[in-house]
Scaffold this motif. Sequence first.
Motif, PDB file in Angstrom:
ATOM      1  N   ALA A 153      10.811  -3.335   7.306  1.00  0.00           N
ATOM      2  CA  ALA A 153      10.306  -4.336   8.156  1.00  0.00           C
ATOM      3  C   ALA A 153       8.830  -4.559   7.728  1.00  0.00           C
ATOM      4  CB  ALA A 153      10.390  -3.877   9.435  1.00  0.00           C
ATOM      5  N   ARG A 154       8.145  -3.690   7.005  1.00  0.00           N
ATOM      6  CA  ARG A 154       6.589  -3.924   6.614  1.00  0.00           C
ATOM      7  C   ARG A 154       6.544  -5.328   5.776  1.00  0.00           C
ATOM      8  NH1 ARG A 154       5.820   2.197   3.988  1.00  0.00           N
ATOM      9  NH2 ARG A 154       6.867   0.865   2.452  1.00  0.00           N
ATOM     10  N   VAL A 155       5.432  -6.089   5.978  1.00  0.00           N
ATOM     11  CA  VAL A 155       5.188  -6.920   5.255  1.00  0.00           C
ATOM     12  C   VAL A 155       3.623  -6.772   4.557  1.00  0.00           C
ATOM     13  CG1 VAL A 155       6.542  -8.489   6.346  1.00  0.00           C
ATOM     14  CG2 VAL A 155       4.174  -8.258   7.123  1.00  0.00           C
ATOM     15  N   PRO A 156       3.500  -7.175   3.359  1.00  0.00           N
ATOM     16  CA  PRO A 156       2.192  -7.346   2.957  1.00  0.00           C
ATOM     17  C   PRO A 156       1.171  -8.144   3.628  1.00  0.00           C
ATOM     18  CG  PRO A 156       3.440  -8.880   1.649  1.00  0.00           C
ATOM     19  CD  PRO A 156       4.390  -8.399   2.612  1.00  0.00           C
ATOM     20  N   GLU A 157      -0.155  -7.450   3.798  1.00  0.00           N
ATOM     21  CA  GLU A 157      -1.346  -8.018   4.361  1.00  0.00           C
ATOM     22  C   GLU A 157      -2.427  -8.131   3.461  1.00  0.00           C
ATOM     23  OE1 GLU A 157      -0.918  -9.414   7.228  1.00  0.00           O
ATOM     24  OE2 GLU A 157       0.751  -7.973   8.238  1.00  0.00           O
ATOM     25  N   TYR A 158      -3.450  -8.814   3.693  1.00  0.00           N
ATOM     26  CA  TYR A 158      -4.826  -9.156   2.742  1.00  0.00           C
ATOM     27  C   TYR A 158      -5.128  -7.706   2.510  1.00  0.00           C
ATOM     28  CZ  TYR A 158      -4.836 -14.057   4.004  1.00  0.00           C
ATOM     29  OH  TYR A 158      -4.162 -15.153   4.388  1.00  0.00           O
ATOM     30  N   ALA A 159      -5.366  -6.711   3.395  1.00  0.00           N
ATOM     31  CA  ALA A 159      -5.812  -5.461   2.941  1.00  0.00           C
ATOM     32  C   ALA A 159      -5.097  -4.422   2.021  1.00  0.00           C
ATOM     33  CB  ALA A 159      -5.976  -4.763   4.198  1.00  0.00           C
ATOM     34  N   THR A 160      -3.785  -4.801   2.339  1.00  0.00           N
ATOM     35  CA  THR A 160      -2.636  -3.922   1.351  1.00  0.00           C
ATOM     36  C   THR A 160      -2.832  -4.306   0.015  1.00  0.00           C
ATOM     37  OG1 THR A 160      -0.932  -5.365   1.918  1.00  0.00           O
ATOM     38  CG2 THR A 160      -1.150  -3.238   3.352  1.00  0.00           C
ATOM     39  N   ILE A 161      -2.808  -5.729  -0.141  1.00  0.00           N
ATOM     40  CA  ILE A 161      -2.823  -6.356  -1.269  1.00  0.00           C
ATOM     41  C   ILE A 161      -4.137  -5.791  -2.057  1.00  0.00           C
ATOM     42  CG2 ILE A 161      -3.107  -8.465  -2.844  1.00  0.00           C
ATOM     43  CD1 ILE A 161      -0.258  -7.918  -1.620  1.00  0.00           C
ATOM     44  N   ASP A 162      -5.370  -5.865  -1.405  1.00  0.00           N
ATOM     45  CA  ASP A 162      -6.632  -5.418  -1.976  1.00  0.00           C
ATOM     46  C   ASP A 162      -6.639  -4.116  -2.386  1.00  0.00           C
ATOM     47  OD1 ASP A 162      -7.921  -8.033  -1.648  1.00  0.00           O
ATOM     48  OD2 ASP A 162      -8.624  -7.542   0.237  1.00  0.00           O
ATOM     49  N   ASN A 163      -5.850  -3.154  -1.762  1.00  0.00           N
ATOM     50  CA  ASN A 163      -5.778  -1.935  -1.995  1.00  0.00           C
ATOM     51  C   ASN A 163      -5.084  -1.577  -3.353  1.00  0.00           C
ATOM     52  OD1 ASN A 163      -7.081  -0.992   0.179  1.00  0.00           O
ATOM     53  ND2 ASN A 163      -5.057  -0.674   1.122  1.00  0.00           N
ATOM     54  N   ILE A 164      -4.280  -2.447  -4.044  1.00  0.00           N
ATOM     55  CA  ILE A 164      -3.673  -2.413  -5.222  1.00  0.00           C
ATOM     56  C   ILE A 164      -4.550  -2.434  -6.431  1.00  0.00           C
ATOM     57  CG2 ILE A 164      -1.778  -3.215  -6.525  1.00  0.00           C
ATOM     58  CD1 ILE A 164      -0.526  -4.231  -3.728  1.00  0.00           C
ATOM     59  N   LYS A 165      -4.402  -1.322  -7.263  1.00  0.00           N
ATOM     60  CA  LYS A 165      -5.215  -1.312  -8.523  1.00  0.00           C
ATOM     61  C   LYS A 165      -4.374  -1.323  -9.816  1.00  0.00           C
ATOM     62  CE  LYS A 165      -8.659  -0.843  -5.898  1.00  0.00           C
ATOM     63  NZ  LYS A 165      -9.477  -2.239  -5.560  1.00  0.00           N
ATOM     64  N   ARG A 166      -4.684  -1.618 -11.026  1.00  0.00           N
ATOM     65  CA  ARG A 166      -3.707  -1.505 -12.168  1.00  0.00           C
ATOM     66  C   ARG A 166      -3.220  -0.230 -12.164  1.00  0.00           C
ATOM     67  NH1 ARG A 166      -3.859   0.149 -17.258  1.00  0.00           N
ATOM     68  NH2 ARG A 166      -2.495  -1.318 -18.673  1.00  0.00           N
ATOM     69  N   GLU A 167      -3.742   0.873 -12.183  1.00  0.00           N
ATOM     70  CA  GLU A 167      -3.231   2.167 -12.265  1.00  0.00           C
ATOM     71  C   GLU A 167      -1.964   2.457 -11.242  1.00  0.00           C
ATOM     72  OE1 GLU A 167      -7.302   2.967 -10.048  1.00  0.00           O
ATOM     73  OE2 GLU A 167      -6.603   1.708 -11.597  1.00  0.00           O
ATOM     74  N   ASP A 168      -2.171   1.814 -10.130  1.00  0.00           N
ATOM     75  CA  ASP A 168      -0.861   1.810  -9.090  1.00  0.00           C
ATOM     76  C   ASP A 168       0.197   1.224  -9.848  1.00  0.00           C
ATOM     77  OD1 ASP A 168      -2.502   3.050  -7.048  1.00  0.00           O
ATOM     78  OD2 ASP A 168      -3.244   1.033  -6.410  1.00  0.00           O
ATOM     79  N   LEU A 169       0.196   0.032 -10.429  1.00  0.00           N
ATOM     80  CA  LEU A 169       1.393  -0.661 -11.119  1.00  0.00           C
ATOM     81  C   LEU A 169       1.912   0.270 -12.145  1.00  0.00           C
ATOM     82  CD1 LEU A 169      -0.084  -3.004  -9.771  1.00  0.00           C
ATOM     83  CD2 LEU A 169       0.826  -4.383 -11.681  1.00  0.00           C
ATOM     84  N   VAL A 170       0.821   1.038 -13.101  1.00  0.00           N
ATOM     85  CA  VAL A 170       1.179   1.869 -13.884  1.00  0.00           C
ATOM     86  C   VAL A 170       2.029   3.008 -13.528  1.00  0.00           C
ATOM     87  CG1 VAL A 170       0.336   3.169 -15.861  1.00  0.00           C
ATOM     88  CG2 VAL A 170      -0.767   1.243 -15.507  1.00  0.00           C
ATOM     89  N   GLU A 171       1.705   3.491 -12.505  1.00  0.00           N
ATOM     90  CA  GLU A 171       2.168   4.760 -11.866  1.00  0.00           C
ATOM     91  C   GLU A 171       3.547   4.398 -11.303  1.00  0.00           C
ATOM     92  OE1 GLU A 171       1.544   8.107 -11.874  1.00  0.00           O
ATOM     93  OE2 GLU A 171       0.093   7.466 -13.435  1.00  0.00           O
TER      94      GLU A 171
END
Length: 206
Positions: A153-171
């Motif tokens: 049920a969760r949806v993205p918010e501006y804050a959760t998008i801002d928290n995402i860094k490149r290393e998060d995608l890599v991991e």
Amino acid sequence: KREVLPNGMIVFLAEDHQLPIVGLSAKIRTGSVFEPADKIGLASITGMVMRTGGAGSRTGDQIDEELERLGASVETYIGGTEGGASMSVLKEDVDKGLSILADLLMDPKFDQDKIDLAKVQQKSGISRRNDQVGQIAAREFDKLIYGAQSPYARVPEYATIDNIKREDLVEFHKKYFHPNLVIVGVWGDFNTKDMLQKIKKAFANW
């Protein structure tokens, strides 16, 4: 025909010689249900930038140019409960298509500029998501059914998008993209034995 490669990847092959085209669809056992609650949107952005951010020795723009020249398509995505990749090429270009697809799945570059662009696109979607009543109703329905904090049920918010860094995608990619979590279906104008060898060669290093 069903085959299991030495690395655990499951492959289904179906010959169809009506048109000189080869299509492929891959399903990966991952999804946004596995992303952290403070980084909602991570899975979607990972799936997007795997394709746009370049892979192997090619930049994302080089991949775009090569596919446009071939009249082919190779795409990746990550949804709620699955990830996926697809390929559609003329039969004579299948080696090139498989090479690009394998690079995207095994060795994405996650170019920072493409990550930034994907985050802008996600925020643009957030800004427009209340424009349609149906989207609001669907969102609230999921919260009522699953609970507001449920991954379903969760949806993205501006804050959760801002928290995402490149290393998060890599991991995220490192954790969930493994051959034994992938099922591939390939169909079209090919010889099954030859195509199986091509797929084994393309993913030999995985």
